[in-house]
Design a protein around this motif. Structure first.
Motif, mmCIF file in Angstrom:
data_model
loop_
_atom_site.group_PDB
_atom_site.id
_atom_site.type_symbol
_atom_site.label_atom_id
_atom_site.label_comp_id
_atom_site.label_asym_id
_atom_site.label_seq_id
_atom_site.Cartn_x
_atom_site.Cartn_y
_atom_site.Cartn_z
ATOM 1 N N ALA B 311 -3.584 -2.612 2.411
ATOM 2 C CA ALA B 311 -3.186 -1.673 1.289
ATOM 3 C C ALA B 311 -2.137 -2.104 0.400
ATOM 4 O O ALA B 311 -1.474 -1.467 -0.443
ATOM 5 N N MET B 312 -1.769 -3.350 0.333
ATOM 6 C CA MET B 312 -0.876 -3.777 -0.526
ATOM 7 C C MET B 312 -0.989 -3.348 -1.849
ATOM 8 O O MET B 312 0.137 -3.207 -2.894
ATOM 9 N N ALA B 313 -2.092 -3.155 -2.446
ATOM 10 C CA ALA B 313 -2.436 -2.610 -3.653
ATOM 11 C C ALA B 313 -1.582 -1.286 -4.216
ATOM 12 O O ALA B 313 -1.248 -1.049 -5.223
ATOM 13 N N ALA B 314 -1.424 -0.553 -3.012
ATOM 14 C CA ALA B 314 -0.932 0.777 -3.248
ATOM 15 C C ALA B 314 0.523 0.750 -3.273
ATOM 16 O O ALA B 314 1.278 1.343 -3.725
ATOM 17 N N ALA B 315 1.330 -0.267 -2.885
ATOM 18 C CA ALA B 315 2.731 -0.649 -2.838
ATOM 19 C C ALA B 315 3.140 -1.906 -3.571
ATOM 20 O O ALA B 315 3.627 -2.898 -3.053
ATOM 21 N N PRO B 316 2.851 -1.939 -4.792
ATOM 22 C CA PRO B 316 3.295 -3.046 -5.683
ATOM 23 C C PRO B 316 4.748 -3.684 -5.406
ATOM 24 O O PRO B 316 5.122 -4.689 -5.409
ATOM 25 N N ALA B 317 5.644 -2.778 -5.070
ATOM 26 C CA ALA B 317 6.949 -2.896 -4.904
ATOM 27 C C ALA B 317 7.326 -3.850 -3.596
ATOM 28 O O ALA B 317 8.245 -4.648 -3.446
ATOM 29 N N VAL B 318 6.537 -3.608 -2.618
ATOM 30 C CA VAL B 318 6.424 -4.298 -1.429
ATOM 31 C C VAL B 318 6.128 -5.470 -1.530
ATOM 32 O O VAL B 318 6.520 -6.681 -0.846
ATOM 33 N N ALA B 319 5.196 -6.017 -2.387
ATOM 34 C CA ALA B 319 4.901 -7.645 -2.708
ATOM 35 C C ALA B 319 6.131 -8.146 -2.965
ATOM 36 O O ALA B 319 6.172 -9.577 -2.325
ATOM 37 N N GLY B 320 6.828 -7.606 -3.840
ATOM 38 C CA GLY B 320 8.174 -8.343 -4.157
ATOM 39 C C GLY B 320 9.147 -8.390 -2.953
ATOM 40 O O GLY B 320 9.772 -9.467 -2.520
ATOM 41 N N GLY B 325 4.871 -12.428 -3.870
ATOM 42 C CA GLY B 325 4.656 -12.584 -5.299
ATOM 43 C C GLY B 325 4.716 -11.438 -6.188
ATOM 44 O O GLY B 325 5.550 -10.655 -5.643
ATOM 45 N N ALA B 326 4.251 -11.475 -7.447
ATOM 46 C CA ALA B 326 4.766 -10.396 -8.430
ATOM 47 C C ALA B 326 3.894 -9.182 -8.039
ATOM 48 O O ALA B 326 2.822 -9.319 -7.453
ATOM 49 N N PRO B 327 4.520 -8.016 -8.383
ATOM 50 C CA PRO B 327 3.842 -7.097 -8.063
ATOM 51 C C PRO B 327 2.330 -6.829 -8.531
ATOM 52 O O PRO B 327 1.578 -6.285 -8.360
ATOM 53 N N SER B 328 2.376 -7.431 -9.629
ATOM 54 C CA SER B 328 1.133 -7.355 -10.541
ATOM 55 C C SER B 328 -0.128 -8.097 -9.484
ATOM 56 O O SER B 328 -1.285 -7.924 -9.636
ATOM 57 N N GLU B 329 0.546 -8.984 -8.554
ATOM 58 C CA GLU B 329 -0.531 -9.657 -7.592
ATOM 59 C C GLU B 329 -0.809 -8.795 -6.483
ATOM 60 O O GLU B 329 -1.719 -9.430 -5.618
ATOM 61 N N ILE B 376 -0.680 -9.572 7.234
ATOM 62 C CA ILE B 376 0.186 -8.716 7.876
ATOM 63 C C ILE B 376 1.638 -8.501 7.309
ATOM 64 O O ILE B 376 2.472 -9.474 7.131
ATOM 65 N N ASN B 377 1.924 -7.443 6.886
ATOM 66 C CA ASN B 377 3.413 -7.220 6.101
ATOM 67 C C ASN B 377 4.409 -6.979 7.607
ATOM 68 O O ASN B 377 3.965 -6.193 8.295
ATOM 69 N N THR B 378 5.296 -7.687 7.335
ATOM 70 C CA THR B 378 6.339 -7.690 8.799
ATOM 71 C C THR B 378 7.632 -7.695 8.414
ATOM 72 O O THR B 378 8.062 -8.404 7.406
ATOM 73 N N GLY B 379 8.419 -7.230 9.410
ATOM 74 C CA GLY B 379 9.828 -7.690 9.521
ATOM 75 C C GLY B 379 10.086 -8.970 10.045
ATOM 76 O O GLY B 379 9.314 -9.624 10.920
ATOM 77 N N ILE B 380 11.217 -9.585 9.678
ATOM 78 C CA ILE B 380 11.539 -10.928 10.328
ATOM 79 C C ILE B 380 12.746 -10.838 11.379
ATOM 80 O O ILE B 380 13.932 -10.334 10.926
ATOM 81 N N ALA B 381 12.545 -11.036 12.525
ATOM 82 C CA ALA B 381 13.751 -10.788 13.509
ATOM 83 C C ALA B 381 14.420 -12.408 13.565
ATOM 84 O O ALA B 381 13.934 -13.482 13.234
#
Lengths: 62, 416
Positions: B311-320, B325-329, B376-381
């Motif tokens: 669902a990355m398209a819903a959260a362009p700020a997360v892409a950055g 990549g850029a929010p537009s991507e 998968i969007n993830t945190g890095i430990a």
């Protein structure tokens, strides 16, 4: 392409060239660097080209 | 193949028809039969102590001290290394947990009920940021917070949830998607909407204003508070879709810091595993990829239901934020995941995609055919125990898991 095809292809290349590039994206940059319009189609062979896996997938309905 | 198409249709219907509601917070030992002394549930597919990564070992040692099975961390580590602790995946007990995913008997767990099918799933409460057990933290501050969650926060919020008659989760997710969340690395909107819904009930049921204020502030200060609720929701949604013979739809993805594992509906409880990959992303000041641990957590259950990277398209700020990549991507991620999923969820739509539904129902055939793997969007430990989060990024599911599952389902169906 044969010698007989030559004039036909020369005629094609004499006009403005527009390219559809299928598969390897590396060709796109070279063409664009030459000022040629390119549409890239992101395509790969099924299962990365693994014939056994591709055959299995075909039987499973892909 | 008609058997597969029919089975997948049934699996998709079960996923899309889920009606998840948060109904309570209850200590784990009261929810999970068999969860006993000296037993720890962890994230990801099965793993033994000797194959656990640094943060997982750190969290295990912390959990042992938290439960009082050892007085200090060195003794706890000896206990675990000596085979005195029983380890099992959360997924084997209807539960999920973020990052290291520690679940032990006294920890309070969110209870999400899928009202359509009557099943329940569990997840521990999000601890907030900084030093936390999910990233391998195990010092006194970590254990003190866990004790507060167990003794104060859990009972307070649980009482409010019960008084509210439960909280519908699908509608919160729908609103969150329209407010910039993708439900994995951004839960700010959903956490805020949740707080808006539960705060009046907390006020009605609390008898101590100081405790009430402390609990409200804890939720309000944690942008990722809703993640753990979303994870229990994901598990509650996918479990009814598991075990449908012939179905090639993925019902779980998870990682333990060493292995990545998937489950596929038609193959029931089997795990298909491969070495987990390192996330690609951005690091907090002072850290780099040399500090990073390979990916971990059950949180990929949110991607399994079409959220997070899907669902990355819903959260362009997360892409950055995750260095993708850029929010537009951002839309490219969602479109790409559309190539390996069988449906869209009409109840969870993305405005930036002309209100297309999130891509739902990962089909292992499409993954192996295209070579496109779930993102998968993830945190890095940090790779060392006890330090915590050092960044955020995107990790790809290993193709090998899906290839193994294709071979297994073909065998099960007599296809060769």
């Amino acid at each position: 392409m044969t010698d007989q095809d030559g004039p036909q292809y020369q005629q094609l290349l004499a006009r403005k060239v527009e390219v559809v590039n299928v598969g390897l994206e590396g060709f796109v940059k070279d063409l664009r660097d030459c000022g040629i319009d390119v549409v890239h189609v992101d395509w790969k062979p099924s299962a990365g080209g693994d014939p056994q896996m591709a055959a299995l997938l075909a039987k499973l309905g892909v | 193949m008609k058997l597969i198409e029919d089975a997948n249709q049934q699996a998709l219907e079960r996923i899309l028809e889920g009606e998840p509601r948060l109904i309570d917070i209850v200590p784990a030992r009261e929810l999970i039969p068999g969860l006993r002394e000296r037993m720890i549930l962890h994230a990801g597919p099965p793993i033994s102590w000797n194959r656990m990564c640094g943060p997982m070992r750190g969290a295990v040692a912390g959990a042992i001290v938290f439960e009082g099975w050892a007085q200090d961390l060195p003794t706890a580590t000896k206990l675990a290394a000596g085979g005195e602790i029983e380890f099992h995946p959360n997924h084997h007990f209807g539960a999920v947990g973020p990052m290291t995913g520690m679940t032990t008997m006294s920890m309070p767990l969110f209870v999400v009920e899928n009202a359509r099918f009557g099943n329940r799933a569990y997840c521990a409460i999000n601890e907030g940021l900084g030093k936390v057990m999910r990233f391998g933290g195990n010092d006194a501050s970590v254990l003190k917070r866990l004790a507060w969650l167990r003794d104060v926060f859990g009972p307070t919020l649980g009482k409010a949830i019960r008084a509210a008659g439960g909280i519908d989760l699908k509608s919160i997710v729908a609103r969150g998607l329209s407010m910039g969340d993708e439900l994995h690395q951004r839960n700010l909107a959903c956490s805020s909407v949740f707080l808006r819904e539960i705060a009046p009930w907390m006020a009605r049921t609390s008898t101590d204003n100081a405790v009430l204020a402390e609990c409200l502030a804890f939720i309000g200060q944690n942008d990722q508070f809703f993640l753990n609720i979303a994870m229990a929701m994901g598990k509650a949604i996918t479990d009814p879709a598991n075990g449908i013979r012939g179905s090639t739809i993925v019902t779980a993805m998870c990682r333990n810091g060493t292995d990545f594992g998937i489950r596929v509906s038609g193959l029931g409880e089997q795990w298909f595993t491969a070495p987990v990959e390192m996330p690609e992303g951005l690091y907090f000041a002072g850290y780099s990829e040399k500090d990073a641990n390979p990916d971990m957590g059950d949180s990929a259950i949110v991607e399994t239901i079409g959220l997070g990277g899907f669902a990355m398209a819903a959260a362009p700020a997360v892409a950055g934020f995750v260095g993708a990549g850029a929010p537009s991507e951002a839309g490219n991620f969602t479109r790409s995941m559309g190539e390996i999923t069988a449906a869209q969820n009409p109840e969870w739509t993305i405005a930036a995609m002309d209100f297309a539904g999130v891509p739902t129902g990962i089909d292992i055939r499409l993954v192996v055919d295209s070579g496109v793997v779930p993102v998968i969007n993830t945190g890095i430990a940090h790779r060392e125990p006890g330090i915590g989060q050092v960044g955020a990024g995107v990790v790809k599911a290993p193709l090998a898991c899906f290839q193994q599952a294709i071979v297994a389902i073909a065998k099960d169906l007599g296809v060769s």
